[in-house]
Write a protein that holds these residues in place. Structure first.
Motif, PDB file in Angstrom:
ATOM      1  N   ARG A 119       0.768  -1.161  -0.168  1.00  0.00           N
ATOM      2  CA  ARG A 119       0.127   0.222  -0.132  1.00  0.00           C
ATOM      3  C   ARG A 119       0.762   1.362   0.050  1.00  0.00           C
ATOM      4  O   ARG A 119       0.328   2.301  -0.395  1.00  0.00           O
ATOM      5  CB  ARG A 119      -0.804  -0.096   1.136  1.00  0.00           C
ATOM      6  N   PHE A 120       2.076   0.972   0.445  1.00  0.00           N
ATOM      7  CA  PHE A 120       2.891   2.091   0.558  1.00  0.00           C
ATOM      8  C   PHE A 120       3.791   2.374  -0.524  1.00  0.00           C
ATOM      9  O   PHE A 120       4.815   3.231  -0.544  1.00  0.00           O
ATOM     10  CB  PHE A 120       3.803   2.315   1.950  1.00  0.00           C
ATOM     11  N   CYS A 121       3.647   1.740  -1.748  1.00  0.00           N
ATOM     12  CA  CYS A 121       4.600   1.678  -2.905  1.00  0.00           C
ATOM     13  C   CYS A 121       4.117   2.284  -4.044  1.00  0.00           C
ATOM     14  O   CYS A 121       3.104   1.671  -4.609  1.00  0.00           O
ATOM     15  CB  CYS A 121       5.056   0.273  -2.808  1.00  0.00           C
ATOM     16  N   GLN A 160      16.529  -3.976  -4.915  1.00  0.00           N
ATOM     17  CA  GLN A 160      15.650  -3.384  -4.142  1.00  0.00           C
ATOM     18  C   GLN A 160      14.900  -1.974  -5.038  1.00  0.00           C
ATOM     19  O   GLN A 160      14.258  -1.246  -4.361  1.00  0.00           O
ATOM     20  CB  GLN A 160      16.267  -2.763  -2.987  1.00  0.00           C
ATOM     21  N   GLY A 161      14.778  -2.318  -6.249  1.00  0.00           N
ATOM     22  CA  GLY A 161      14.165  -1.366  -7.173  1.00  0.00           C
ATOM     23  C   GLY A 161      12.748  -1.687  -7.380  1.00  0.00           C
ATOM     24  O   GLY A 161      12.201  -2.209  -6.335  1.00  0.00           O
ATOM     25  N   MET A 162      12.293  -1.306  -8.636  1.00  0.00           N
ATOM     26  CA  MET A 162      11.102  -1.722  -8.977  1.00  0.00           C
ATOM     27  C   MET A 162      10.982  -3.229  -9.060  1.00  0.00           C
ATOM     28  O   MET A 162      11.704  -3.991  -9.585  1.00  0.00           O
ATOM     29  CB  MET A 162      10.640  -1.100 -10.365  1.00  0.00           C
ATOM     30  N   THR A 196      13.342  -8.939  -0.546  1.00  0.00           N
ATOM     31  CA  THR A 196      11.949  -9.413  -0.592  1.00  0.00           C
ATOM     32  C   THR A 196      11.021  -9.023   0.117  1.00  0.00           C
ATOM     33  O   THR A 196      11.503  -8.614   1.476  1.00  0.00           O
ATOM     34  CB  THR A 196      11.870 -11.008  -0.700  1.00  0.00           C
ATOM     35  N   SER A 197       9.688  -8.992  -0.189  1.00  0.00           N
ATOM     36  CA  SER A 197       8.530  -8.389   0.586  1.00  0.00           C
ATOM     37  C   SER A 197       8.228  -9.746   1.494  1.00  0.00           C
ATOM     38  O   SER A 197       7.193  -9.644   2.422  1.00  0.00           O
ATOM     39  CB  SER A 197       7.485  -7.643   0.066  1.00  0.00           C
ATOM     40  N   GLY A 198       8.972 -10.919   1.284  1.00  0.00           N
ATOM     41  CA  GLY A 198       8.281 -12.014   2.096  1.00  0.00           C
ATOM     42  C   GLY A 198       7.747 -13.249   1.143  1.00  0.00           C
ATOM     43  O   GLY A 198       6.648 -13.580   1.676  1.00  0.00           O
TER      44      GLY A 198
HETATM   45  S1  SF4 Z   1       6.992  -6.007  -3.529  1.00  0.00           S
HETATM   46 FE1  SF4 Z   1       8.382  -4.163  -3.576  1.00  0.00          FE
HETATM   47  S2  SF4 Z   1       7.955  -3.268  -5.456  1.00  0.00           S
HETATM   48 FE2  SF4 Z   1       6.458  -4.559  -4.973  1.00  0.00          FE
HETATM   49  S3  SF4 Z   1       4.629  -3.446  -4.331  1.00  0.00           S
HETATM   50 FE3  SF4 Z   1       5.938  -4.444  -2.484  1.00  0.00          FE
HETATM   51  S4  SF4 Z   1       7.403  -2.717  -2.153  1.00  0.00           S
HETATM   52 FE4  SF4 Z   1       6.563  -2.233  -3.997  1.00  0.00          FE
END
Ligand code: SF4
Length: 352
Positions: A119-121, A160-162, A196-198
């Motif tokens: 939600r914050f991205c 850690q980019g897109m 990673t986001s997990g």
């Molecule tokens: S995983 Fe990373 S790039 Fe994808 S929505 Fe979440 S913070 Fe953004």
């Protein structure tokens, strides 16, 4: 990229020798080294037979990414670059100066957009457009390398980019093999971090296939309900499940992970959040004998109807102090380039 040809900068010498049958691995090493020194490969090359070069040129090329926009910090050598792919998409790459002069880290994108929708991205708002090819990941490092002052070098790479690298792991792993190959970019794999986001399956596969590569976890909150409210992926993979995968990674690799939290004022920076984060970190130390390196990353507003607020300086130092009192002091994050530190995905978004 030339239609139907493979990209040379995504190949290790072993890959290249296998893809061009008359080529030996010794010849492939010379070609890969020339490609990554950015020497011309359209003429003769010492130690490589002419018939081999002709066979290679029939099936391979060295495409690149076009620089669409650059934003350089006026304060230090921090630089953000929006790169245009051959099919017209924009991705973001960041050049990060390290403390030791002449050394840089490159923050690379792994996807155009992202399906995870945190939600914050800003990138999450785009949805997933497509995965990047391995060569497009490697090329981001090469593009940044061309911008470095003489005598400087790329010391490390952070995914850690897109995009979520674990969701494009085949290509991310291939890019890592090339980046760390001594004939190619020769970046020490211990200086490469995949954040990673997990995604637990990806974390386990990274441990199995890239044992020297460090794991980064964007944790947001150690409280399941809070994490789930910020990161939809947490509905599929709980904090406990992600934690277990991180423990597995540390046991297999012997490496301490990096844990990053981006405090959103009043959302995931409460006393309960600080306590839960400190408790999880200390549990990790007990379970693995390794201490995660905890960083607090200030939030950058993503614009539009962004419901979140960056902490005030007082709130930020209170949160940091609380974590320190709980026995888990966060590390100070690199804070240069603060004049252009928009949220990830915003530079590319502005340029679309
Ligand atoms: S995983 Fe990373 S790039 Fe994808 S929505 Fe979440 S913070 Fe953004």
């Amino acid at each position: 990229m030339n239609e139907g040809r493979f990209a040379l900068q995504a190949m290790t010498p072993e890959d290249l020798a296998a893809a061009v049958p008359p080529m030996t691995v010794a010849e492939a090493r010379k070609i890969v080294a020339a490609v990554h020194r950015e020497d011309p490969t359209d003429g003769p090359l010492g130690g490589v037979r002419r018939i081999v070069l002709a066979a290679m040129r029939a099936v391979a090329s060295t495409p690149t990414l076009e620089i669409a926009r650059e934003e350089a910090s006026a304060l230090d050598p921090f630089q953000k670059v929006a790169l245009r792919t051959a099919d017209g998409h924009l991705i973001e790459t960041v050049r990060i100066p390290l403390e030791r002069a002449g050394r840089f880290s490159v923050c690379v994108s792994s996807q155009v957009g992202c399906a995870l929708g945190c939600r914050f991205c800003a990138t999450g708002r785009m949805g997933l457009v497509r995965n990047l090819e391995a060569w497009e990941i490697v090329e981001q490092v090469r593009v940044v390398r061309r911008t470095l002052p003489p005598g400087s070098r790329v010391h490390g790479v952070v995914f850690q980019g897109m995009g979520e690298p674990m969701a494009n792991l085949d290509r991310v792993l291939q890019a890592i093999r090339v980046m760390s190959d001594p004939c190619a970019l020769a970046i020490d794999a211990r200086n490469i971090t995949v954040t990673t986001s997990g995604l637990p399956a990806g974390i386990r596969r990274l441990a199995a296939e890239a044992k020297k590569v460090r794991l980064g976890l964007s944790i947001s909150s150690a409280r399941q309900a809070t994490r789930r409210s910020l990161m939809p992926i947490a509905a599929a993979h709980s904090v406990d499940e992600v934690y277990a995968a991180c423990v597995h990674h540390a046991e297999i690799t012997g490496l301490s992970p990096l844990w990053a939290v981006t405090p959103l004022a009043g959302v995931n920076d409460t006393e309960e959040d600080a306590q839960a984060l400190a408790a999880l970190l200390q549990r990790f130390v007990v379970d693995t004998g390794r201490r995660p390196r905890l960083t607090v990353v200030p939030y950058n507003n993503i614009g539009g109807d962004d419901p979140y607020l960056r902490q005030s300086p007082a709130e930020e130092s209170r949160f940091r102090d609380r974590l320190a009192v709980l026995g888990t002091p966060p590390k100070k994050r690199y804070s240069g380039g603060s004049d252009i530190q928009a949220a990830c995905g915003q530079l590319a978004g502005r340029e679309q």
